[in-house]
Design an enzyme around this catalytic site. Sequence first.
Site, mmCIF file in Angstrom:
data_model
loop_
_atom_site.group_PDB
_atom_site.id
_atom_site.type_symbol
_atom_site.label_atom_id
_atom_site.label_comp_id
_atom_site.label_asym_id
_atom_site.label_seq_id
_atom_site.Cartn_x
_atom_site.Cartn_y
_atom_site.Cartn_z
ATOM 1 N N TYR A 217 0.842 -1.198 0.000
ATOM 2 C CA TYR A 217 0.000 0.000 0.000
ATOM 3 C C TYR A 217 0.873 1.242 0.000
ATOM 4 O O TYR A 217 2.084 1.177 0.220
ATOM 5 C CB TYR A 217 -0.949 0.005 1.208
ATOM 6 C CG TYR A 217 -0.307 0.390 2.519
ATOM 7 C CD1 TYR A 217 0.570 -0.467 3.169
ATOM 8 C CD2 TYR A 217 -0.552 1.642 3.100
ATOM 9 C CE1 TYR A 217 1.167 -0.102 4.365
ATOM 10 C CE2 TYR A 217 0.036 2.004 4.298
ATOM 11 C CZ TYR A 217 0.894 1.130 4.933
ATOM 12 O OH TYR A 217 1.491 1.491 6.104
ATOM 13 N N GLU B 124 12.183 2.684 14.088
ATOM 14 C CA GLU B 124 11.214 3.628 13.518
ATOM 15 C C GLU B 124 9.940 3.515 14.334
ATOM 16 O O GLU B 124 9.834 2.689 15.239
ATOM 17 C CB GLU B 124 10.943 3.310 12.045
ATOM 18 C CG GLU B 124 10.345 1.936 11.804
ATOM 19 C CD GLU B 124 10.069 1.643 10.331
ATOM 20 O OE1 GLU B 124 10.002 2.579 9.521
ATOM 21 O OE2 GLU B 124 9.907 0.449 10.007
ATOM 22 N N LYS C 168 6.596 -1.898 2.001
ATOM 23 C CA LYS C 168 5.418 -1.304 2.657
ATOM 24 C C LYS C 168 4.225 -2.249 2.463
ATOM 25 O O LYS C 168 3.327 -1.997 1.653
ATOM 26 C CB LYS C 168 5.153 0.093 2.070
ATOM 27 C CG LYS C 168 4.250 0.959 2.955
ATOM 28 C CD LYS C 168 4.306 2.405 2.500
ATOM 29 C CE LYS C 168 3.253 3.286 3.138
ATOM 30 N NZ LYS C 168 3.381 3.468 4.571
ATOM 31 N N LEU D 286 11.361 1.118 6.992
ATOM 32 C CA LEU D 286 10.855 1.605 5.710
ATOM 33 C C LEU D 286 11.670 2.837 5.302
ATOM 34 O O LEU D 286 12.002 3.668 6.157
ATOM 35 C CB LEU D 286 9.383 1.998 5.894
ATOM 36 C CG LEU D 286 8.649 2.373 4.621
ATOM 37 C CD1 LEU D 286 8.365 1.132 3.778
ATOM 38 C CD2 LEU D 286 7.334 3.077 4.948
#
Length: 282
Positions: free
Chosen positions: A31, A178, A146, A202
């Site tokens: 996505y 993260e 992702k 990411l």
Amino acid sequence: MIVYCNGEFMEKSKVVISPDDRGFLFADGVYEVIRAYQGRLFKRAEHFDRLAYGLKELRIGGVDLNSLAAIAARLLTDNGLAKADATVYLQITRGSAPRSHRFPPTGTPPTCYLEAKPFSPPTNVQQTGAAAITVPDQRWARCDIKTIALLANTLAHQQAHEAGAFEAIFARNGVLQEGSHSSILFVKDNVLISPPLTNHILAGITRSVVHSVAAAESISTATRSCHEDELPEFQEVLMVGTTVDIVPITVVNGRPIGGGAPGPIARKLQSALHKLTQPSPS
Ligand code: PLP
């Protein structure tokens, strides 16, 4: 709301997705979330490049990536968002086929879904700063893709929410990676530090924009791993991402960061990012 699904624009309530969809059965898909300012997609090419990377890594073929930008633009118009601030959500799965761990037969079309909706960033916490907690990183080893498999992210985020915090920061063996839905940056000795881009995080697009902005503002930057034990030594911690912009993290695990208030580097970067994203008056 008018959305796009598998070649058609339709009311969201009319969308039919099969219970055999690989996204439903296996979270087998990717996505993107893209901000639109006054109808213009921000960092469109970067988001589509990351999407293409994810599709390649997952070996999902048959997606006409070139058509997606036009579909996103039409959704903004059809939903009255051509002059608004909005987000475009885009999801592609490996398509629908009877449940089997094996890939579906070649030629099975991927499922492609896009929607656009009005969006307002969390300006309150951007101003006041927010609290975060650290959580053990229980995600898989391909966080550079992702994917829609976000269970560990949602569990971490819910844990943060229940602790009265705004974000959860994943720590892998003590190394800060993260957030559950954001990139995390640190400031020490007036240097803006980003964790290295590995398979455990990411490649955040906002993070890369913030890097460029930092360079333009003559803020020194460095890329290196940061450990949980260093938290008391940071002057600032910043949470950055498409849906948060830049949120200063002023408390981690109940302990203040720096002076416990948004710091000067966060403020400088917020204002520079704002200038970049707000279309100049014509
Ligand atoms: N890291 C994770 C796990 C995310 O989910 C996100 C955004 O959704 C980010 C980082 C920030 O990425 P971007 O700036 O491209 O939105």
